[in-house]
Write a protein that holds these residues in place. Structure first.
Motif, PDB file in Angstrom:
ATOM      1  N   THR A 218       0.783  -1.110  -0.081  1.00 31.05           N
ATOM      2  CA  THR A 218      -0.165   0.052  -0.095  1.00 31.05           C
ATOM      3  C   THR A 218       0.808   1.322  -0.013  1.00 31.05           C
ATOM      4  OG1 THR A 218      -0.040  -0.026   2.536  1.00 31.05           O
ATOM      5  CG2 THR A 218      -1.962  -1.279   1.186  1.00 31.05           C
ATOM      6  N   SER A 219       1.972   1.254   0.757  1.00 29.82           N
ATOM      7  CA  SER A 219       2.961   2.438   0.856  1.00 29.82           C
ATOM      8  C   SER A 219       3.488   2.943  -0.521  1.00 29.82           C
ATOM      9  CB  SER A 219       4.233   2.113   1.660  1.00 29.82           C
ATOM     10  OG  SER A 219       4.723   1.007   1.311  1.00 29.82           O
TER      11      SER A 219
ATOM     12  N   LEU B  36      -1.439  11.143  -7.715  1.00 28.64           N
ATOM     13  CA  LEU B  36      -0.874  11.457  -6.234  1.00 28.64           C
ATOM     14  C   LEU B  36       0.213  12.008  -6.388  1.00 28.64           C
ATOM     15  CD1 LEU B  36      -1.955   8.087  -4.593  1.00 28.64           C
ATOM     16  CD2 LEU B  36      -3.334  10.211  -4.770  1.00 28.64           C
ATOM     17  N   ARG B  37       0.938  11.878  -7.322  1.00 27.12           N
ATOM     18  CA  ARG B  37       2.332  12.805  -7.272  1.00 27.12           C
ATOM     19  C   ARG B  37       1.919  13.905  -7.669  1.00 27.12           C
ATOM     20  NH1 ARG B  37       4.579   7.646  -9.891  1.00 27.12           N
ATOM     21  NH2 ARG B  37       4.662   9.099 -11.827  1.00 27.12           N
TER      22      ARG B  37
ATOM     23  N   GLU C 254      -8.916   8.203  -1.542  1.00 22.90           N
ATOM     24  CA  GLU C 254      -9.916   7.746  -2.686  1.00 22.90           C
ATOM     25  C   GLU C 254      -9.139   6.777  -3.697  1.00 22.90           C
ATOM     26  OE1 GLU C 254     -12.897   7.709  -5.168  1.00 22.90           O
ATOM     27  OE2 GLU C 254     -12.769   8.402  -3.456  1.00 22.90           O
ATOM     28  N   ALA C 255      -7.790   6.949  -3.542  1.00 24.56           N
ATOM     29  CA  ALA C 255      -6.969   5.867  -4.227  1.00 24.56           C
ATOM     30  C   ALA C 255      -6.985   4.804  -3.733  1.00 24.56           C
ATOM     31  CB  ALA C 255      -5.446   6.471  -4.334  1.00 24.56           C
ATOM     32  N   PHE C 256      -6.610   4.419  -2.247  1.00 20.92           N
ATOM     33  CA  PHE C 256      -7.051   3.254  -1.718  1.00 20.92           C
ATOM     34  C   PHE C 256      -8.353   2.610  -2.046  1.00 20.92           C
ATOM     35  CE2 PHE C 256      -3.626   4.834   1.285  1.00 20.92           C
ATOM     36  CZ  PHE C 256      -2.643   4.311   0.750  1.00 20.92           C
TER      37      PHE C 256
ATOM     38  N   ILE D 295      -5.212   0.328 -13.711  1.00 16.91           N
ATOM     39  CA  ILE D 295      -5.219   1.651 -13.695  1.00 16.91           C
ATOM     40  C   ILE D 295      -5.070   2.248 -12.343  1.00 16.91           C
ATOM     41  CG2 ILE D 295      -6.334   3.885 -14.207  1.00 16.91           C
ATOM     42  CD1 ILE D 295      -4.909   2.326 -16.790  1.00 16.91           C
ATOM     43  N   SER D 296      -6.115   1.706 -11.446  1.00 18.74           N
ATOM     44  CA  SER D 296      -5.986   1.959 -10.010  1.00 18.74           C
ATOM     45  C   SER D 296      -4.753   1.785  -9.413  1.00 18.74           C
ATOM     46  CB  SER D 296      -7.226   1.513  -9.402  1.00 18.74           C
ATOM     47  OG  SER D 296      -7.073   0.142  -9.148  1.00 18.74           O
TER      48      SER D 296
END
Length: 585
Positions: free
Chosen positions: A380-381, A390-391, A479-481, A559-560
């Motif tokens: 997950t990290s 996210l970047r 939201e990404a998680f 993609i996610s």
């Protein structure tokens, strides 16, 4: 009493230190300096000449640094009187004016190492230990390797789909727009970086004027009313010395915006890969629906002919014929609607490829399409470093943090340097002679005393925007998680649904076959055939949708997890041990 000025500076690569400016040894007060040899040497070194009386041709230096060509300039005398009012210093060593100027500039640049405002630190985020999966998913958590680390050409191995993705990444309008935005960000970063350097302009003027002989100021007889003037030189407009780091914070913000734009471009690539794969697989699914409708139409047409034959032979009823027609017309309507959706889907895919709407060539049918069976999500990290969105959000956070430093720097004095060097003369023939030389150099200091709360308001605004960016970044991470978890659940559940739907479709197919046999044997009415045919048709269409959803769940998971943005060139460089080229030359 010895006077000492302690200046503290800091910069990347320097440790805090002190620079002490004090009177050198031997400079004890006493006497006057106007006629001392040291003072005369200072006049010669700064003025560039010794005194030659009233007919000297060289200029003298006034306190503000302007070189004057007048025959007698009282500014030097004023400076002498000012110096004579001080205690006499026995000069141990005196640097020239030019050396002093360079030393002052170097000290200013060292002082410019201090940048006010907070340094960026990544905000804390609540990172789960593992991704949530479906309750029925018995796969053990994977190690560091992730499905998102694969290139899109490794994930989508169907040749026709690979060709379309490569074409879209080259010709898509979204890619061109994203590239243009990167160029804009690069230009903005270059503009911000230019503030580190002074601006030097070259200019020249030639004037010819004539004064009216009949004007309010009379011109003596014999005096030429026409006069000329020319000057040429290099000028340095106000150059801000970055004492408090305002320019460096602006450069930091511009660079962060550039990196955010580059990450946004990668996110566009990622989205485009997903859209092309989704559109192409959806088109194949519509082809399968069309095939099902056409096969159903053929079966129902045969059933209608059988019902007509039985009705003409007196075995069946006219009601069976009408019910047979319903089945045939339903299949025909489905064929027409499916063709509409196919043509519209082809238009959609054509635009994604950068083409005008047109026909799309197919590869393998949907039932032959296979994607990766093993989809490890990884740690997950690692998701924070893999996903470009996210970047990009973090770089926007860096830019917002740098804006706070710019707002704080506005509270401090602003030091600017201006200068000029050139020639001025009323005669072009004497323009480049030594007496026509002129120069000026000096600093200016501006201190904000009262702005009506503007500076504090700008600081509060920058801090509030930073807090907004922090909340936006933390929300994007969560939201990404969620997206990864949803994709893992969808991948597991769609596989289970497709397997059950295959069994359901086979059961409907067997029931429809049995009903037809029973009808032909005269055991049951055509109503049973009608019902089972309709149920079979719906089950086959639902199975086609289930096959598509299973494939799309893999695309969405890929993609996610942050896959799909890498280029084949970068992957080849990485495999060869070469550093990837993320920027432009």
């Amino acid at each position: 009493m010895n006077r000492t000025c302690a200046l503290r500076f800091c910069s990347a690569g320097f440790h805090p230190a002190e620079i002490n400016f004090s009177h050198p040894a031997g400079l004890s007060p006493g006497g006057t300096t106007e006629n001392s040899p040291a003072f005369q040497r200072w006049v010669r070194e700064v003025g560039g000449t010794e005194s030659h009386g009233d007919d000297r041709e060289s200029g003298s230096v006034v306190p503000n640094g302007t070189y004057s060509t007048s025959d007698h300039d009282p500014s030097v005398e004023t400076l002498g009187y000012f110096l004579s009012s001080l205690r006499d210093y026995k000069f141990h060593k005196l640097v020239s004016f030019y050396t002093f100027t360079i030393t002052a500039l170097a000290a200013a640049f060292l002082l410019g190492g201090c940048a006010v405002g907070p340094d960026y630190k990544r905000p804390s985020v609540d990172t789960p230990d593992t991704y949530r999966r479906a309750a029925s998913d018995t796969n053990a958590p994977s190690g560091a390797g992730s499905f998102g680390d694969l290139g899109w050409w490794e994930t989508f191995k169907e040749p026709q789909l690979q060709a379309y993705i490569a074409e879209a990444l080259t010709n898509s309008w979204d890619i061109k727009i994203a590239t243009a935005r990167v160029l804009q960000a690069e230009a903005a970063a270059r503009i911000a970086r230019s503030q580190f350097f002074p601006t030097v302009n070259a200019a020249g003027d030639v004037y010819t004027t004539r004064t009216s002989e009949k004007g309010p100021i009379p011109i003596p007889p014999g005096v030429n009313p026409q006069r000329g003037y020319a000057d040429i030189g290099l000028a340095m407009p106000a150059y801000e010395v970055d004492l408090w780091g305002r320019i460096r914070r602006a450069n930091e913000a511009a660079r962060a915006n550039l990196l955010a734009t580059e990450e946004a471009q990668r996110a566009v690539r990622q989205t485009l890969v997903s859209e092309v794969a989704t559109a192409y697989l959806s088109l194949l699914e519509l082809d399968l629906e069309l095939q099902i409708a056409q096969n159903t139409y053929g079966v129902r047409t045969n059933s209608l002919e059988l019902a007509r034959s039985r009705e003409e032979g007196g075995v069946g009823s006219i009601q069976d014929v009408h019910q047979g027609k319903i089945l045939v017309f339903t299949a025909e309507a489905s064929i027409a609607d499916t063709l509409r959706r196919i043509e519209q889907q082809e238009n959609l895919l054509s635009i994604l490829l950068g083409r005008n709407p047109g026909h799309i060539q197919r590869g393998s049918p949907l039932v032959s399409q296979t994607l990766a069976a093993d989809v490890p999500p990884g740690l997950t990290s690692d998701l924070l470093e893999r996903r470009p969105d996210l970047r990009a959000a973090e770089q926007q956070l860096v830019a917002a943090n740098a804006d706070i430093g710019q707002a704080k720097a506005a509270f401090y004095p602003q030091v600017a340097l201006t200068g000029f060097y050139g020639y001025q003369s009323v005669a072009l023939s004497d323009l480049f002679n030594a007496p026509a030389r002129a120069w000026q150099f000096g600093p200016s200091v501006t201190f904000p005393l009262f702005t009506g709360g503007k500076l504090r308001g700008n600081l509060k605004l920058a801090e509030a925007r930073f807090q907004e960016s922090v909340a936006s970044y933390q929300r994007s991470v969560q939201e990404a998680f969620r997206q990864v978890s949803d994709s893992l659940v969808a991948y597991q559940r769609t596989r289970e649904f497709r397997a059950k739907q295959e069994q359901n479709t086979q059961a409907h197919r067997d029931a429809a076959t049995t009903a037809t046999d029973r009808y032909e044997g005269g055991v049951t009415s055509y109503l049973e055939v009608l019902y089972n045919e309709q149920e079979l048709f719906s089950a086959e269409l639902l199975l086609a949708q289930a096959r598509l959803n299973e494939l799309l769940s893999v695309v969405q998971l890929y993609i996610s997890l942050g896959g799909g943005w890498e280029t084949q060139t970068a992957a080849l460089q990485a495999s060869a041990g070469e550093p990837p080229h993320h920027g432009r030359k």
